[in-house]
Structures are given as structure tokens and as C-alpha cells.
Design a protein around this motif. Structure first.
Motif: not given
Length: 131
Positions: A55-67, A91-99
Motif C-alpha cells: 500500500l501507499p504510505d500517503v495519497i495526495m488527491l486532487d478534486i477536479n479530474m476527468p473520468v 491529503y486533498l490538494i486542489t485549486s478549489s477554495n470554494d466553501s
């Protein structure tokens, strides 16, 4: 220092991949990243890692992606977490600062360790990997 070695980076932005690699190198953080360009690719890779107990030790995840976006990935991850007792922090890492997105992330408080805005910077990398 956290002992993260195997990192899943789930993001469709190749420029972000480049920036992340440079930030990791600049800060002397030696990890093996696995880059997935959408949630479906990450989910399939994660299932394969479960079957090989790697397993990975950590996941860095974006919100907005295709598929499959980050929210859909989180829904599937919750199921896998319950079935296989996964302890991998996300860890979510995204450009969205939407509440709406920030509040939606709170629904996944058992899965998401923190929420960072892009562009990711040295301080953020240190919070994830060194603190």
C-alpha cells in the motif's frame, strides 16, 4: 519526520507533477511517487497494491479530474478502507477554495488528513512529509 516512502499522486495536471517532484527534491524528501491522472486509475492501482500488500504510505488527491474525480475516488476509498482496514492518509490538494468543496471535505474527516490549496508550496510539503 513521517516515514512516507510510497506516495500516490492523483492529479491530471502534469505541471503539478513537475512542481511536486521539484519541491520534494528541494526539501530532501526521498519518496517513490506513483502518478495517476484520475481517480479511476488510482483506484485500480490501489486495488492492485492491496492484493500485493504494498500500500501507499500517503495519497495526495486532487478534486477536479476527468473520468473519476476526487469525490468519487473518496467514496470508493471509504469502501476499501472498511473492507481492508486501510490506514493510508489522504491529503486533498486542489485549486478549489470554494466553501462547498471545503465543507464537503468535512464529510470525509475519517479519510482526509488535511486540505491544501494549489499551488502547493514548501510549507505545505513540510506539513505533509516532515511534521
Amino acid at each position: 519526520m513521517k516515514n512516507y516512502k510510497k506516495v500516490f499522486v492523483v492529479d491530471d495536471d502534469k505541471i503539478y507533477h513537475f512542481i511536486l517532484k521539484n519541491l520534494l527534491n528541494k526539501n530532501g524528501i526521498s519518496v517513490t511517487p506513483c502518478f495517476c491522472e484520475n481517480g479511476l486509475d488510482a483506484l485500480e492501482a490501489l486495488k492492485q497494491k492491496i492484493s500485493t500488500n504494498s500500500l501507499p504510505d500517503v495519497i495526495m488527491l486532487d478534486i477536479n479530474m476527468p473520468v473519476m474525480d476526487g469525490w468519487q475516488f473518496l467514496e470508493e476509498f471509504k469502501k476499501l478502507k472498511a473492507d481492508f482496514n486501510l490506514q493510508t492518509p489522504i491529503y486533498l490538494i486542489t485549486s478549489s477554495n470554494d466553501s462547498v468543496d471545503i465543507n464537503r471535505a468535512k464529510v470525509y474527516e475519517n479519510e482526509i488528513s488535511d486540505y491544501f490549496l494549489k499551488p502547493i508550496n514548501e510549507a505545505d510539503i513540510c506539513k505533509i512529509f516532515l511534521n
